[in-house]
Design a protein around this motif. Structure first.
Motif, PDB file in Angstrom:
ATOM      1  N   HIS A   1      -7.971  -3.345  -0.144  1.00 30.19           N
ATOM      2  CA  HIS A   1      -6.910  -2.382   0.102  1.00 30.19           C
ATOM      3  C   HIS A   1      -6.577  -1.523  -1.100  1.00 30.19           C
ATOM      4  CE1 HIS A   1      -6.521  -4.291   3.846  1.00 30.19           C
ATOM      5  NE2 HIS A   1      -6.139  -5.449   3.309  1.00 30.19           N
ATOM      6  N   SER A   2      -6.957  -1.922  -2.289  1.00 31.61           N
ATOM      7  CA  SER A   2      -6.504  -1.130  -3.432  1.00 31.61           C
ATOM      8  C   SER A   2      -7.534  -0.056  -3.751  1.00 31.61           C
ATOM      9  CB  SER A   2      -6.295  -2.033  -4.644  1.00 31.61           C
ATOM     10  OG  SER A   2      -7.458  -2.092  -5.408  1.00 31.61           O
TER      11      SER A   2
ATOM     12  N   LEU B   1      -0.553  -3.450 -13.266  1.00 26.87           N
ATOM     13  CA  LEU B   1      -0.120  -2.692 -12.081  1.00 26.87           C
ATOM     14  C   LEU B   1      -0.766  -1.295 -12.074  1.00 26.87           C
ATOM     15  CD1 LEU B   1       3.640  -3.672 -11.828  1.00 26.87           C
ATOM     16  CD2 LEU B   1       1.808  -4.324 -10.301  1.00 26.87           C
ATOM     17  N   CYS B   2      -0.846  -0.683 -13.288  1.00 27.88           N
ATOM     18  CA  CYS B   2      -1.504   0.634 -13.383  1.00 27.88           C
ATOM     19  C   CYS B   2      -2.975   0.527 -12.939  1.00 27.88           C
ATOM     20  CB  CYS B   2      -1.449   1.166 -14.812  1.00 27.88           C
ATOM     21  SG  CYS B   2       0.191   1.710 -15.255  1.00 27.88           S
ATOM     22  N   LEU B   3      -3.606  -0.556 -13.405  1.00 20.60           N
ATOM     23  CA  LEU B   3      -5.016  -0.766 -13.047  1.00 20.60           C
ATOM     24  C   LEU B   3      -5.170  -0.941 -11.539  1.00 20.60           C
ATOM     25  CD1 LEU B   3      -7.785  -1.097 -14.322  1.00 20.60           C
ATOM     26  CD2 LEU B   3      -7.351  -3.530 -14.506  1.00 20.60           C
ATOM     27  N   TRP B   4      -4.207  -1.680 -11.007  1.00 17.13           N
ATOM     28  CA  TRP B   4      -4.213  -1.918  -9.548  1.00 17.13           C
ATOM     29  C   TRP B   4      -4.098  -0.588  -8.805  1.00 17.13           C
ATOM     30  CZ3 TRP B   4      -0.322  -5.897  -7.011  1.00 17.13           C
ATOM     31  CH2 TRP B   4      -0.669  -6.074  -5.648  1.00 17.13           C
TER      32      TRP B   4
ATOM     33  N   ARG C   1       0.808  -1.225   0.000  1.00 18.81           N
ATOM     34  CA  ARG C   1       0.000   0.000   0.000  1.00 18.81           C
ATOM     35  C   ARG C   1       0.834   1.264   0.000  1.00 18.81           C
ATOM     36  NH1 ARG C   1      -3.758  -2.046   4.809  1.00 18.81           N
ATOM     37  NH2 ARG C   1      -3.648  -4.200   4.178  1.00 18.81           N
ATOM     38  N   ARG C   2       1.993   1.192  -0.565  1.00 18.22           N
ATOM     39  CA  ARG C   2       2.783   2.423  -0.716  1.00 18.22           C
ATOM     40  C   ARG C   2       2.472   2.959  -2.087  1.00 18.22           C
ATOM     41  NH1 ARG C   2       8.709   0.868   1.294  1.00 18.22           N
ATOM     42  NH2 ARG C   2       9.189   2.781   0.125  1.00 18.22           N
ATOM     43  N   TRP C   3       1.252   3.560  -2.151  1.00 24.07           N
ATOM     44  CA  TRP C   3       0.719   3.936  -3.465  1.00 24.07           C
ATOM     45  C   TRP C   3       1.573   5.010  -4.131  1.00 24.07           C
ATOM     46  CZ3 TRP C   3      -2.548   0.250  -4.113  1.00 24.07           C
ATOM     47  CH2 TRP C   3      -3.243  -0.279  -3.006  1.00 24.07           C
TER      48      TRP C   3
END
Lengths: 1373, 525
Positions: free
Chosen positions: A754-755, A517-520, A490-492
């Motif tokens: 979490h995302s 990953l971008c979608l995430w 979660r280190r966005w």
């Protein structure tokens, strides 16, 4: 009267005494008993075992005579008996303070202290007493016994017994003392006493035996053996004595002597095990193992003790017979012997035989018994490793590692062992330790990073390890792995930065990973770009296309997504061009349709996806009923996966027949329940189920859900308790539903996604399902993860507004600064919240030239109106003139005027209606006009019409609720027809919460009136009045009333009343006759007792509005009168001598006459009233009524509704009155009214009356909870004839000032004070008159009012006064 | 006849007395019963007080000691009352036949009374059937209308004011002034509102055949409302106490309707002036000088009585102050010339004032103290208390019943209790007015028909009632005192409330006049 007064003088003390007696009895039913009697009764009850009652009585006795220590001691012991030591202690202390030598109290206090756990204190207490009274044998005895009860106080007990023994020298005391000394192992002190006893009784074998034992216990074995020898000399055949002698000899080290004694015993008892064992030990001690084994062998055969088996095995081992020894150990183990020696020796023996599994099992046993210490651990670890049991091996190696922690081989080996067991943390630990020794090993480091990434708390370390590797070599796959790990952690922000810095991959696999990953990360645009790049490289990549379509859906570009999806349908084998073939595509279609809010399309695709479970069917099902029927036939279907089920269920949520067709809702529920069985924290399923549950058509479906929902143990005690809680709040059905919703909510709370992307999708789902609260929570979470995201902020504001969470919305708006649009919105919100100062402050922020300024000013005017600051509102409206549409301005102005109480408001409403007669504004104005006129029935209809056009207008709904509240039928008393003061403020602002249409009793229709008797809710509101006046007239009124509305149009009141008047008059007429010697006087005395009873039934209807200006109301009353007059007349003659009138001569010629007169009458009365609005400010009412003389003109005694005008009951006849009144009122300005009336009355006894009333009403103070009104007035009544029987002077002119005040204290009764001071002119004389009313209005139950009151009237011209005391009730349904 | 009551009782019981006097034989039954119950009351009272004393002195509290003191004083009063009033003396209604035609002067002192009242009185005086008689109107008011009226009716008008003489010593001074200007052998004193019967002198003059007779006092009658709410009729005094006083030669002069012998007055130097009014003190002085007084128990004049509570207060205050000044400054126990029975009889009136003024308040306060303090020596002894006190009370009631056959003893008792503020104040005030310093005299009947409700007069009564109503409940609810003790004392409270409530209710009610006894009609007001 004198008789009554005397009775009153008697009654007052008697009532007082009765009250005192009752109070005393209520406080203490035994108050009349003396202490001695109570004490005696308590003793008797205590003997009968009724300790509770005895205690109560003893307590009272002690309270009666607190100086009597006997009572106190008894009470204390009763407390002890009841196990209430604290109270007992208190009592004993008081007794001891009175009498320090009360030994009973002292004993009791010691007992109480012991019960309280303060035994030391008890002993101290006794010790203190015995220090003062050292020779008190009784207390010494008690103290000794008390101390002896506890093992810890044996020393004290011994001390007390010693002191007692010194006092008494009694053998019994010595015996007890000896027992205690022996129990306390104080043999040294016991010995002389025992010797004393033995010396005193030399023939007593027992005493000598005890002496021998004492020597033995004191380890003086020689002396003991000697005494035993002496005893054996007297009784050689005593086996017990010989056994003790043998033990003594053994202890004294005289082995041979002991052997001889045991051999005697062994022979005598033919190998009794006890003696055999003793003999074996003695042989073993002498080193003769063969003899030992021989003695033990017979014992082992017959179910021996484990110790014996082990001993036997060991003896065999010592004789080096291993095979037999092994057998003996095995036998011992099978017999349940779990001794260390047995287990370890068996493990060793099996390992020796290479039976590792068996050996490991025995090491397990040893380990379980914590026997693996030292070298045994090595042995065990080796065995475990051979048996491939790494965990056990690790466990066993633990101590070794602790002893040598730096051993690399051991570290790596242990790391590997942990890795095999998926103990990531420990594996990482050992790998790290290994890398400290050998830092250059990259393979082990990557292994370490992977191990670390498995646990959330060590992901940071894993990132560090990846970074360390990347420093040495740059690898895109590793970077993507690291980014994935950052996202996982979660280190966005870091992930976003890293991803941005990452070059676009060339390899499709990595490119797809990058897009994912971008979608995430929730960066939909970047994800779309990556997918487009990927598709440019691999246009046929189906998965990428699908994922891109999803991204488009998330972006709200559903048509484009559909385009992409359509391309995917092409070219699939065996599928029609317009139909997608695989489930993934179907799912995507559902998603696209839902995103486009095309519910039928979504349901079509969902049905198709659902039917794909049944490949054997050659066609999709026609509808859901058919599809569901397929489920029930044949073998179970292949089934959909979690996501597919979710989408189908989601699509079904929007089915139009969801609540009607049980099959649809059940299908949807089945799908999500299946999901929850897979993952009970699956948020989409939880949201969907929460949406579906309240829409289930049957209670049985709900019950079924309880059993199917995972995590609920139906019928368990917890479940029953929880359900009982919810049932208690909402009933059975509501309770169960609430419970299930609660469970679902708890599941959601347990594990959050979490995302940000996922949270966004969930928020969208929640909004789609109408659960704005959940949506708000998801957005809050998403925003916490991505604080700067404007898109999220806008969504959040919208959700807040949807939820009517004005506070939250205001916070968001505040963050947007001084933007006029935002400020205007904020002002709106402040108005919704009733924060009127906030509205004003917000309006101040908008510049005057701004386009939204007029709207803001209008809001400010509304705020001022709602704040009841009407002048300010009017001023604000003046500034608005010409800047907003005229209708709006007029409407607002009219509402302000209405609030001000200005009747001109109706005219302003009329103006609106006149301008646009057919508009909605006109409908609303019409409704409000009717409301301002107090015409509730018409206002109700007008509001209903207005609401037809705007059914969601909350303001109109509120106003309609207000009208409904006003129309609540009210059963009012005659004295207090309306409520003063303000209702609770929350009720004023949110009436819809307090008055529901279906709760309005009798307010629905006439048909519901028929149900009244069945419902058993006939409501009667009695009111009672007692009055008495200076004409000796007194009486009372009892009234019952009930009220209701007929079809919301006509209010009806029904009342039954009973009155009684009494008047006892004494009159005297005398005349004189002059004679030569004396004056003769003749007197006629009359005593008359008059009574009139009156009963009536009254039905009043109205007011009923006819047209727009006329109001009709009527009343019909049936009355019965029962009148009775009892008269006694007597005559007397006196003679007064001329010389001395002070001594009259009584002639004694009396004549006594009695009369009785009875009269019964029935009459029908009534009234008809017609009211009209002459102008907005002027009203007039014309009333015709037929009354009797008991109905008082309301202006004469304005507040005496129950008024009484009859002065002489004997002479008054039942006289009817036809009366016509014309009354008018005009409002000069709000708070200042004129009211006047002109009336003519025609009495059936040919009398006539003209009445004129003129009054001004000035409201000096008008607040919601307080009102003060002054009323200067003049009233004239002119009669044609003077009738003394009822109140008819020739002319009656009253001029005065009235005062009407009420004040409601918060949550307290309203105080009502009314008073009038008048100057009254009557038959030529003038004098003052006063009326005063003091009342309380109390609402103990909601809507139920009590009014106790006192009214006093005094007029000095005729010296007339009247006092009336009453209690009335009122109920508003 | 023996003076010893026991031997008298014994002889009377056996019917061995000579019974020479008028109605002495007829009264025998009542007398014996009265004496029997008096003795019984005294025995039971003594036993009760002895018991209470023993109980209280075991553990004396303030209120207990006060209670015992009050009981002892009450017992003492009862003892004096019982000893004095059982033996009554009657006279024939016709009186004695006169031995000679004594010239009689009739004094009608007045001082500002309404003219109608004086006129009615003087008209009745003019109708008195006796000769030779001379009527003197002694007007301290100096009113010309009165003078004119007196002359028109043939009376002699004398006024200190008109003659410029000082108006000292109020009524007694006025009477002495009349005494100095008249010559008649006998003097009949009539108040300005007292309407005499025509035969008043023919029935009284005959008694002056007795040489040492100083005065004859007639029974006083009043114009009273129905039920006599304030007990102005005072039958206990006029129909019992005065009769017994007559028996002991201790008759008290009431100041009006009394016929004096000039010689006796002149021997004494005229009517006594050191007290506020002359009546009691003059008769007291005369009797102490060996003269005799006779009470004629039939009303021969009728006058006005106060109709309001304030008027009653004023009148009784004056009487009490007069009597208590005698008690403190010229006590009958120390007065030379009186025999023991006379001393006792004079003491009776004084004791009754003392008990009402000082002892009754103590009885009022004691239960309140108990409610507040909560301790009482009698706690636990209630049964014994009620047995002894009950017997004592029952005997007292029976004693009263036979002592005061004609008077309403209960009403008298209530009035005595209800006037405690007046009597208490007067008793205390008497201490501050020794001979030579006397308070001002106020004429009672200046405005005899004024109607006013003076509620302030009831303040002490209402206060006491309120305290007795509220304190026990408060004490009970707040648990200050044992319920048993509260209930025990509540009986006292109830009795006190009962006693005082009567007066309150009397004041509330408007007096009802029977036409026969309505003074307005007679006095033409």
């Amino acid at each position: 009267m004198a008789l009554k007064r005397r009775w009153l003088a008697w009654f007052l003390p008697l009532i007082f005494l009765g009250l005192i007696l009752w109070s005393a009895w209520h406080r203490d039913p035994d108050f009349w008993r003396s202490g001695a009697s109570l004490h005696q009764a308590a003793r008797e009850l205590s003997c009968q075992g009724e300790t509770l009652q005895a205690l109560e009585l003893a307590r009272k006795a002690w309270n009666r005579e607190p100086g009597n220590t006997r009572y106190g001691v008894f009470l204390g012991w009763l407390y002890l008996e009841r196990r209430q030591p604290r109270e007992a202690l208190e009592v004993f202390r008081r007794v001891l303070s009175l009498d320090g030598r009360a030994t009973g109290a002292l004993k009791g206090q010691a007992q109480a202290l012991e019960l309280l756990g303060d035994r030391a204190g008890a002993l101290r207490l006794l010790e203190k007493y015995l220090r003062e009274q050292p020779r008190d044998r009784e207390m010494l005895q008690f103290a000794a016994q008390f101390a002896a009860r506890s093992a810890g106080d044996q020393a004290a007990a011994i001390d007390y017994y010693q002191r007692l023994y010194q006092e008494t020298r009694e053998p019994q005391v010595r015996r007890q003392l000896l027992d205690l000394l022996i129990a306390g192992e104080r043999f040294k002190e016991a010995l002389p006493l025992q010797e004393e006893e033995a010396g005193e009784f030399p023939e007593n074998q027992e005493a000598w035996h005890r002496l021998a034992l004492l020597h033995y216990w004191q380890q003086d074995y020689q002396a003991a053996a000697q005494i035993y020898q002496q005893l054996l000399a007297r009784g050689a055949q005593d086996a017990a004595l010989r056994r003790e002698a043998a033990q003594a000899a053994n202890a004294a080290g005289q082995v041979d002597q002991a052997l001889s004694q045991y051999l005697w015993l062994y022979g005598r008892y033919q190998g009794k095990p006890e003696y055999a064992l003793a003999l074996a030990r003695l042989w073993s001690r002498k080193g003769n193992h063969a003899e030992t084994a021989a003695v033990l062998a017979p014992l082992v055969k017959d179910k021996p003790e484990p110790e014996l088996r082990r001993w036997y095995a060991l003896e065999l081992l010592l004789t080096r017979d291993f095979a037999k020894s092994l057998q003996a150990y095995e036998a011992a183990w099978q017999a349940g012997d779990t001794h260390q020696e047995t287990i370890v020796n068996l493990a060793r023996l099996y390992a020796q035989k290479r039976h590792f599994a068996k050996a490991a099992a025995f090491w397990d046993e040893a380990s379980r018994r914590q026997l693996l210490k030292g070298d045994l651990a090595w042995e065990a670890a080796l065995t475990y490793s051979y048996a491939r049991r790494y965990g056990q091996a690790l466990e066993t190696l633990g101590p070794l590692h602790r002893r040598d922690p730096q051993n690399p081989k051991l570290l790596l080996f242990m790391g590997q062992l942990h890795l095999y067991q998926e103990n990531w943390g420990r594996a990482a630990h050992y790998f790290s330790a290994y890398l400290k020794e050998k830092p250059g090993d990259d393979a082990v480091r990557q292994q370490l990073a992977e191990v670390l990434s498995f646990k959330p708390e060590t992901r940071e370390e894993a990132l560090g390890q990846y970074a360390a590797i990347l420093k040495r070599r740059d690898d895109l796959a590793l970077r993507l792995k690291r980014i994935a790990l950052l996202l996982q952690n979660r280190r966005w922000q870091d992930a976003a930065r890293e991803l941005k810095n990452c070059p676009r991959a060339e390899e499709p696999r990595l490119l797809r990973e990058q897009a994912r990953l971008c979608l995430w990360l929730g960066d939909l645009d970047a994800a779309l770009a990556h997918f487009q790049a990927l598709l440019s490289k691999e246009p046929r990549n189906r998965e990428a296309s699908l994922e891109m379509a999803r991204v488009l859906i998330y972006l709200g570009r559903a048509p484009e997504a559909l385009e992409v999806l359509r391309t995917l349908r092409v070219g699939q084998a065996g599928v029609r061009l317009d139909q997608p073939g695989d489930r993934v595509l179907l799912t995507a279609h559902i998603e696209a349709a839902l995103a486009g809010r095309d519910w039928p399309e979504a349901q079509r695709w969902a049905l198709r996806l659902f039917c794909s479970q049944f490949p054997e069917k050659h066609r999709p099902a026609r509808d859901w009923t058919e599809a569901r029927s397929w489920l029930k036939e044949g073998k179970p279907p292949a089934g959909l996966d979690l996501e597919e089920r979710t989408w189908v269920a989601r699509a079904l949520c929007h089915h139009p027949d969801l609540e009607k067709n049980g099959e649809i809702s059940r299908t949807a529920c089945d799908l999500v329940i299946l999901n929850l069985r897979k993952n009970r924290y699956h948020h989409p399923s939880l949201l969907i189920l929460a949406y579906l549950l309240p829409r289930l058509p049957r209670y049985e479906d709900l019950s079924r859900m309880v059993r199917r929902l995972p995590g609920i143990r139906a019928d368990s005690p917890e479940y029953v308790a929880a359900l009982a809680f919810f049932d208690g709040n909402l009933g059975r059905q509501g309770g169960k539903l609430d419970y299930l919703l609660h469970v679902l909510q708890e599941y959601r709370r347990h594990r959050w996604p979490h995302s940000p992307g996922e949270l966004l999708a969930l928020a969208e789902l929640a909004r789609e399902l109408g659960d704005t609260r959940a949506a708000s929570r998801y957005l809050d979470r998403a925003l916490a993860l991505r604080p700067g995201d404007q898109r999220l902020a806008a969504l959040k504001l919208q959700v807040r507004l949807d939820r009517k969470d004005w506070g939250g919305a205001l916070k968001i708006l505040e963050k947007q600064g001084n933007d006029p649009a935002a400020v205007l919105k904020a002002a709106h919100l402040y108005l919704y919240r009733g924060q009127y100062e906030g509205v004003k402050a917000a309006v101040q922020k908008i510049p005057a030239g701004n386009a939204s300024y007029p709207q803001a000013l209008l809001l400010q005017a509304r705020a001022c109106r709602l704040q009841r600051s009407y002048p300010e509102a009017l001023k604000t409206l003046e500034r608005l003139s010409g800047r907003i549409p005229q209708e709006e301005l007029l409407m607002e102005r009219a509402q302000v005027l209405e609030g001000l109480g200005d009747k001109q408001a109706a005219a302003v409403y009329e103006e609106i209606i006149r301008r646009h007669p057919e508009s909605q504004a006109a409908r609303v104005a019409r409704a409000r006009r009717d409301r301002s006129r107090g015409d509730w029935a018409r206002a109700y209809r007008s509001y209903a019409q207005a609401l037809k056009q705007a059914p969601q207008d909350i303001e109109l709904l509120n106003e309609l609720e207000y009208i409904r509240q006003q129309m609540r039928p009210q059963v009012a008393s005659r004295s207090f027809p309306y409520a003063r003061g303000e209702r609770r403020p929350e009720e004023g602002s949110r009436p819809w919460q307090f008055s529901r249409y279906d709760r309005e009793y009798l307010g629905r229709s006439l048909a519901s009136l028929m149900q009244v008797p069945q419902e058993g809710r006939i409501l009667v509101l009695p009111e009672a009045i007692y009055f008495t006046d200076s004409n000796k007239l007194y009486g009372g009124i009892i009234r019952f009333a009930a009220g209701f509305w007929i079809t919301k149009v006509l209010p009806v009141q029904l009342a039954v009343e009973y009155r009684e008047y009494n008047q006892n008059i004494y009159s005297q007429i005398g005349w004189q006759e002059k004679k030569p010697q004396a004056i003769e006087q003749h007197q006629k005395n009359t005593v008359s007792a008059n009574r009139l009873r009156r009963a009536e039934v009254a039905l009043s209807l109205g007011p009923l509005t006819v047209g727009e200006r006329l109001r009709l109301s009527g009343e019909i009353i049936g009355r019965g009168y029962w009148r009775r007059i009892d008269q006694r007349v007597y005559h007397k003659w006196y003679g007064y001598p001329n010389i001395n009138p002070g001594f009259p001569q009584y002639y004694g010629q009396d004549l006594l006459l009695d009369f009785s007169h009875k009269e019964n009458r029935n009459r029908l009365f009534g009234s008809l009233s017609l009211g009209m609005h002459l102008s907005p400010r002027t009203e007039a009412t014309l009333t015709y009524s037929r009354r009797d003389i008991f109905d008082q003109d309301p202006h004469l005694y304005p507040r005496l509704y129950q008024g009484e005008g009859v002065l002489n009951l004997e002479e008054a006849r039942i006289t009817g009155v036809h009366q016509v009144d014309l009354a008018a009122s005009h409002q000069f300005r709000p708070g200042l009214d004129w009211r006047g009336s002109l009336g003519g009355a025609f009495f059936s006894d040919n009398n006539r009356r003209l009445t004129v009333y003129q009054g001004l009403f000035w409201q000096a103070l008008k607040q919601p909870r307080m009102q003060l009104e002054f009323n200067p007035h003049v009233y004239l009544a002119a009669y044609r004839q003077r009738q003394q029987a009822y109140f008819s002077p020739g002319s009656y002119l009253a001029m005065g000032l009235g005062l009407n005040f009420h004040r409601q204290f918060f949550r307290l009764p309203t105080i009502i004070l009314q008073g009038t001071a008048q100057g009254v002119g009557q038959h030529g004389d003038w004098g003052p008159a006063l009326h005063g009313l003091a009342a309380l209005e109390w609402e103990p139950v909601h809507n139920f009012f009590f009014n106790p009151y006192v009214f006093y009237f005094r007029e000095w011209v005729d010296n007339y006064r009247l006092l009336s005391v009453g209690l009335s009730c009122r109920y508003a349904f | 006849m023996s003076k010893n009551p026991f031997s008298f009782f014994w002889a009377d019981l056996r019917g061995r007395l000579p019974y020479r006097r008028y109605r002495e034989r007829e009264d025998r039954g009542r007398r014996l019963r009265a004496l029997f119950f008096s003795l019984l009351t005294l025995i039971l009272g003594a036993a009760y007080i002895l018991w209470a004393g023993i109980v209280i002195f075991r553990d004396p509290g303030v209120q207990d000691v006060l209670f015992l003191g009050a009981e002892v004083l009450s017992f003492f009063l009862l003892a004096v009352l019982a000893a004095d009033t059982w033996h009554l003396r009657y006279h024939t209604p016709a009186g004695l036949a006169p031995a000679a035609a004594y010239p009689v002067d009739i004094f009608v002192p007045c001082c500002g009374e309404p003219l109608e009242v004086i006129r009615t009185t003087l008209q009745a005086v003019a109708g008195i059937a006796y000769a030779p008689v001379q009527v003197y109107v002694l007007d301290d008011g100096g009113s010309p209308q009165v003078a004119e009226l007196a002359r028109s009716l043939g009376c002699q008008y004398l006024s200190r004011r008109q003659e410029g003489l000082p108006l000292g010593d109020s009524k007694s001074g006025n009477l002495n002034f009349g005494l100095s200007r008249s010559r008649g052998e006998l003097i009949l004193v009539l108040d300005a509102d007292q309407v005499p019967a025509p035969d008043i002198l023919t029935r009284l003059v005959g008694f002056f055949r007795l040489d040492r007779l100083a005065f004859v006092q007639t029974k006083q009658a009043f114009f009273l409302p129905e039920g006599d709410p304030f007990y102005n009729g005072d039958e206990v005094f006029y129909d019992a106490v005065q009769l017994s006083n007559d028996q002991a030669n201790a008759v008290i002069s009431c100041g009006s309707g009394v016929l004096y012998r000039r010689r006796a007055l002149e021997e004494m130097g005229g009517f006594t002036t050191w007290n506020i009014v002359e009546d009691v003190t003059t008769s007291y002085e005369l009797l102490s000088r060996g003269w005799k007084g006779i009470y004629f128990p039939y009303p021969l004049s009728r006058g006005l009585a106060p109709q309001t509570l304030a008027g009653v207060y004023r009148q009784r205050f004056q009487w009490c102050l007069d009597t208590m000044r005698l008690f403190f400054w010229d006590n009958p126990l120390r007065k030379p010339g009186l025999n023991f029975r006379q001393r006792r009889h004079f003491l009776l009136i004084m004791l009754s004032y003392l008990v009402s003024g000082l002892v009754f308040p103590v009885f009022c306060v004691i239960p309140l103290l108990v409610y507040l303090r909560g301790d009482s020596s009698l706690l636990g002894q209630e049964t014994m208390y009620w047995a002894l006190r009950g017997a004592y009370l029952a005997a007292t009631i029976l004693m009263f019943r036979h002592l005061f056959v004609r008077g309403n003893a209960l009403k008298q008792f209530k009035m005595l209790c209800c006037l405690f503020p007046v009597y208490g104040a007067a008793t205390l005030l008497a201490l501050f007015y020794p001979p030579g310093r006397k308070p001002a005299y106020r004429v009672n009947n200046r405005r005899p028909f004024a109607e006013s409700r003076e509620w302030w007069c009831l303040t002490p009564h209402l206060g006491v009632i309120l305290l007795h109503l509220t304190l026990p409940l408060l004490s009970l609810w707040l648990g200050w005192v044992l319920p048993r003790l509260i209930v025990f004392n509540a009986l006292f409270s109830a009795a006190i409330i009962w006693l005082l409530a009567d007066l309150v209710l009397t004041v509330i009610a408007k007096p009802q006049w029977s036409p026969v006894l309505d003074p307005r009609r007679f006095y033409g007001a």
